[in-house]
Design a protein around this motif. Structure first.
Motif, PDB file in Angstrom:
ATOM      1  N   ARG A   1       0.834  -1.204   0.000  1.00  0.00           N
ATOM      2  CA  ARG A   1       0.000   0.000   0.000  1.00  0.00           C
ATOM      3  C   ARG A   1       0.871   1.258   0.000  1.00  0.00           C
ATOM      4  NH1 ARG A   1      -4.963   1.933   0.806  1.00  0.00           N
ATOM      5  NH2 ARG A   1      -5.259   3.807   2.068  1.00  0.00           N
ATOM      6  N   ALA A   2       1.961   1.221   0.750  1.00  0.00           N
ATOM      7  CA  ALA A   2       2.868   2.371   0.781  1.00  0.00           C
ATOM      8  C   ALA A   2       3.469   2.624  -0.597  1.00  0.00           C
ATOM      9  CB  ALA A   2       3.977   2.134   1.805  1.00  0.00           C
ATOM     10  N   ALA A   3       3.822   1.547  -1.303  1.00  0.00           N
ATOM     11  CA  ALA A   3       4.376   1.688  -2.653  1.00  0.00           C
ATOM     12  C   ALA A   3       3.360   2.330  -3.591  1.00  0.00           C
ATOM     13  CB  ALA A   3       4.810   0.328  -3.186  1.00  0.00           C
ATOM     14  N   ARG A   4       2.123   1.916  -3.472  1.00  0.00           N
ATOM     15  CA  ARG A   4       1.089   2.473  -4.344  1.00  0.00           C
ATOM     16  C   ARG A   4       0.824   3.943  -4.028  1.00  0.00           C
ATOM     17  NH1 ARG A   4      -3.304  -2.553  -4.798  1.00  0.00           N
ATOM     18  NH2 ARG A   4      -1.898  -3.951  -5.953  1.00  0.00           N
ATOM     19  N   LEU A   5       0.853   4.286  -2.751  1.00  0.00           N
ATOM     20  CA  LEU A   5       0.620   5.681  -2.363  1.00  0.00           C
ATOM     21  C   LEU A   5       1.752   6.585  -2.858  1.00  0.00           C
ATOM     22  CD1 LEU A   5      -0.736   5.235   1.287  1.00  0.00           C
ATOM     23  CD2 LEU A   5      -2.024   5.987  -0.724  1.00  0.00           C
ATOM     24  N   THR A   6       2.996   6.163  -2.636  1.00  0.00           N
ATOM     25  CA  THR A   6       4.121   7.003  -3.063  1.00  0.00           C
ATOM     26  C   THR A   6       4.213   7.076  -4.584  1.00  0.00           C
ATOM     27  OG1 THR A   6       5.581   5.073  -2.782  1.00  0.00           O
ATOM     28  CG2 THR A   6       5.513   6.677  -0.985  1.00  0.00           C
ATOM     29  N   SER A   7       3.839   6.003  -5.271  1.00  0.00           N
ATOM     30  CA  SER A   7       3.876   6.039  -6.740  1.00  0.00           C
ATOM     31  C   SER A   7       2.812   6.991  -7.283  1.00  0.00           C
ATOM     32  CB  SER A   7       3.678   4.639  -7.319  1.00  0.00           C
ATOM     33  OG  SER A   7       2.355   4.167  -7.094  1.00  0.00           O
ATOM     34  N   ALA A   8       1.630   6.969  -6.668  1.00  0.00           N
ATOM     35  CA  ALA A   8       0.576   7.892  -7.090  1.00  0.00           C
ATOM     36  C   ALA A   8       1.000   9.336  -6.840  1.00  0.00           C
ATOM     37  CB  ALA A   8      -0.721   7.581  -6.349  1.00  0.00           C
ATOM     38  N   LEU A   9       1.644   9.558  -5.709  1.00  0.00           N
ATOM     39  CA  LEU A   9       2.131  10.902  -5.400  1.00  0.00           C
ATOM     40  C   LEU A   9       3.210  11.329  -6.394  1.00  0.00           C
ATOM     41  CD1 LEU A   9       1.887  13.266  -3.473  1.00  0.00           C
ATOM     42  CD2 LEU A   9       3.553  12.162  -1.961  1.00  0.00           C
ATOM     43  N   ALA A  10       4.046  10.377  -6.819  1.00  0.00           N
ATOM     44  CA  ALA A  10       5.080  10.686  -7.805  1.00  0.00           C
ATOM     45  C   ALA A  10       4.463  11.139  -9.125  1.00  0.00           C
ATOM     46  CB  ALA A  10       5.974   9.469  -8.032  1.00  0.00           C
ATOM     47  N   VAL A  11       3.380  10.480  -9.535  1.00  0.00           N
ATOM     48  CA  VAL A  11       2.700  10.871 -10.774  1.00  0.00           C
ATOM     49  C   VAL A  11       2.115  12.276 -10.637  1.00  0.00           C
ATOM     50  CG1 VAL A  11       0.771  10.354 -12.315  1.00  0.00           C
ATOM     51  CG2 VAL A  11       2.205   8.500 -11.458  1.00  0.00           C
ATOM     52  N   VAL A  12       1.519  12.560  -9.484  1.00  0.00           N
ATOM     53  CA  VAL A  12       0.939  13.887  -9.254  1.00  0.00           C
ATOM     54  C   VAL A  12       2.021  14.965  -9.282  1.00  0.00           C
ATOM     55  CG1 VAL A  12      -0.237  15.341  -7.558  1.00  0.00           C
ATOM     56  CG2 VAL A  12      -1.035  13.003  -7.955  1.00  0.00           C
ATOM     57  N   VAL A  13       3.131  14.709  -8.589  1.00  0.00           N
ATOM     58  CA  VAL A  13       4.219  15.688  -8.534  1.00  0.00           C
ATOM     59  C   VAL A  13       4.843  15.875  -9.912  1.00  0.00           C
ATOM     60  CG1 VAL A  13       6.500  16.163  -7.559  1.00  0.00           C
ATOM     61  CG2 VAL A  13       4.692  15.245  -6.103  1.00  0.00           C
ATOM     62  N   ALA A  14       5.025  14.783 -10.654  1.00  0.00           N
ATOM     63  CA  ALA A  14       5.595  14.884 -11.999  1.00  0.00           C
ATOM     64  C   ALA A  14       4.670  15.668 -12.923  1.00  0.00           C
ATOM     65  CB  ALA A  14       5.847  13.489 -12.567  1.00  0.00           C
ATOM     66  N   SER A  15       3.377  15.426 -12.810  1.00  0.00           N
ATOM     67  CA  SER A  15       2.417  16.154 -13.645  1.00  0.00           C
ATOM     68  C   SER A  15       2.410  17.639 -13.298  1.00  0.00           C
ATOM     69  CB  SER A  15       1.016  15.563 -13.462  1.00  0.00           C
ATOM     70  OG  SER A  15       0.992  14.195 -13.827  1.00  0.00           O
TER      71      SER A  15
ATOM     72  N   ALA B   1       4.919  19.293 -12.023  1.00  0.00           N
ATOM     73  CA  ALA B   1       6.184  19.839 -12.520  1.00  0.00           C
ATOM     74  C   ALA B   1       6.101  20.094 -14.022  1.00  0.00           C
ATOM     75  CB  ALA B   1       7.327  18.879 -12.207  1.00  0.00           C
ATOM     76  N   ALA B   2       5.456  19.178 -14.744  1.00  0.00           N
ATOM     77  CA  ALA B   2       5.314  19.351 -16.191  1.00  0.00           C
ATOM     78  C   ALA B   2       4.495  20.595 -16.518  1.00  0.00           C
ATOM     79  CB  ALA B   2       4.659  18.109 -16.798  1.00  0.00           C
ATOM     80  N   VAL B   3       3.421  20.788 -15.782  1.00  0.00           N
ATOM     81  CA  VAL B   3       2.592  21.979 -16.007  1.00  0.00           C
ATOM     82  C   VAL B   3       3.398  23.243 -15.714  1.00  0.00           C
ATOM     83  CG1 VAL B   3       0.583  23.256 -15.187  1.00  0.00           C
ATOM     84  CG2 VAL B   3       0.419  20.787 -15.570  1.00  0.00           C
ATOM     85  N   ALA B   4       4.132  23.230 -14.607  1.00  0.00           N
ATOM     86  CA  ALA B   4       4.917  24.408 -14.227  1.00  0.00           C
ATOM     87  C   ALA B   4       6.009  24.717 -15.248  1.00  0.00           C
ATOM     88  CB  ALA B   4       5.538  24.186 -12.847  1.00  0.00           C
ATOM     89  N   LEU B   5       6.579  23.672 -15.841  1.00  0.00           N
ATOM     90  CA  LEU B   5       7.693  23.868 -16.764  1.00  0.00           C
ATOM     91  C   LEU B   5       7.246  24.192 -18.186  1.00  0.00           C
ATOM     92  CD1 LEU B   5       9.971  20.932 -15.557  1.00  0.00           C
ATOM     93  CD2 LEU B   5      10.503  23.369 -15.365  1.00  0.00           C
TER      94      LEU B   5
ATOM     95  N   LEU C   1      15.823  20.461  -9.899  1.00  0.00           N
ATOM     96  CA  LEU C   1      15.135  20.711  -8.631  1.00  0.00           C
ATOM     97  C   LEU C   1      13.684  20.240  -8.668  1.00  0.00           C
ATOM     98  CD1 LEU C   1      16.511  24.232  -7.619  1.00  0.00           C
ATOM     99  CD2 LEU C   1      17.096  22.000  -6.647  1.00  0.00           C
ATOM    100  N   LEU C   2      13.077  20.271  -9.848  1.00  0.00           N
ATOM    101  CA  LEU C   2      11.703  19.796  -9.969  1.00  0.00           C
ATOM    102  C   LEU C   2      11.647  18.289 -10.203  1.00  0.00           C
ATOM    103  CD1 LEU C   2      10.091  22.655 -12.103  1.00  0.00           C
ATOM    104  CD2 LEU C   2       9.772  22.193  -9.675  1.00  0.00           C
ATOM    105  N   VAL C   3      12.722  17.734 -10.736  1.00  0.00           N
ATOM    106  CA  VAL C   3      12.766  16.288 -10.971  1.00  0.00           C
ATOM    107  C   VAL C   3      13.105  15.539  -9.687  1.00  0.00           C
ATOM    108  CG1 VAL C   3      13.928  14.449 -12.266  1.00  0.00           C
ATOM    109  CG2 VAL C   3      13.401  16.617 -13.385  1.00  0.00           C
TER     110      VAL C   3
END
Length: 209
Positions: free
Chosen positions: A12-26, A28-32, A89-91
């Protein structure tokens, strides 16, 4: 009475952190990329690669495939290092989240039934050794190909204005193909090594049990 706080399982922890990674990456993409996403095609490509790696890591976490998560985590970490002076820094937060995801996935282990299948039909020590050797060889060959395709020569030529059409025109497709082949070889070799290590651990635990 203070209610007990449940600790999430590694899966469950892996799934939560992976979902958060997708959100943060998205994010960052919008910001960049906003307001002109493809003003610089090369830059946009690297940013979209970041999102793709985060998604790949999430797929690995949600399907219990630790090697896929590790590949995504290591490639994202490499992207953070390479882009240290620009988008690093965003990656970096995405890389950190994927490394955490990989760690949780490693503890959680592969898909249900994999361990049982190994125990039911265990490979010989010779087969394990040969596969591990093949994996190490594939990693070495892949590293050489990546160096040949992406380090010894540039992947892209120069553009006065880095539009998508110019980027496609000046891309050295032979170098891109060699680099892609090298990355596939490294990934496949790493998977073979990881798989051999996991099988050996399973058989050792069964033997000691």
């Amino acid at each position: 009475m203070t209610p007990a706080i449940g600790v999430p399982s590694p899966e469950r922890a892996a799934r939560l952190t992976s979902a958060l990674a997708v959100v943060v990456a998205s994010a960052a993409a919008v910001a960049l990329l906003v307001p002109d996403p493809f003003a610089d095609a090369f830059f946009a490509g690297w940013v979209l690669l970041l999102v793709g790696l985060a998604v790949a890591g999430a797929v690995g976490a949600w399907t219990n495939r630790p090697p896929l998560v590790w590949v995504a985590a290591l490639l994202t970490t490499g992207l953070a290092v390479v882009g240290m002076m620009s988008i690093g820094l965003l990656v970096a937060p995405v890389a950190l989240l994927l490394v955490l995801t990989a760690g949780f996935s490693h503890v959680s282990g592969p898909r249900e039934g994999v361990r049982e299948a190994i125990v039911a039909d265990p490979p010989s020590a010779r087969v394990l050794a040969l596969k591990s050797l093949a994996g190490v060889t594939a990693v070495a060959v892949g590293g050489w190909l990546v160096n040949l395709g992406a380090v010894a020569r540039p992947l892209f030529g120069a553009c006065a204005r880095e539009t998508l059409s110019c980027a496609l025109a000046v891309t050295h497709w032979d170098a891109v193909a060699i680099t892609a082949l090298g990355l596939l070889s490294v990934s496949f070799g790493a998977w073979l090594v990881w798989r051999g290590s996991y099988v050996a651990r399973v058989l050792a635990s069964e033997g000691s049990g």
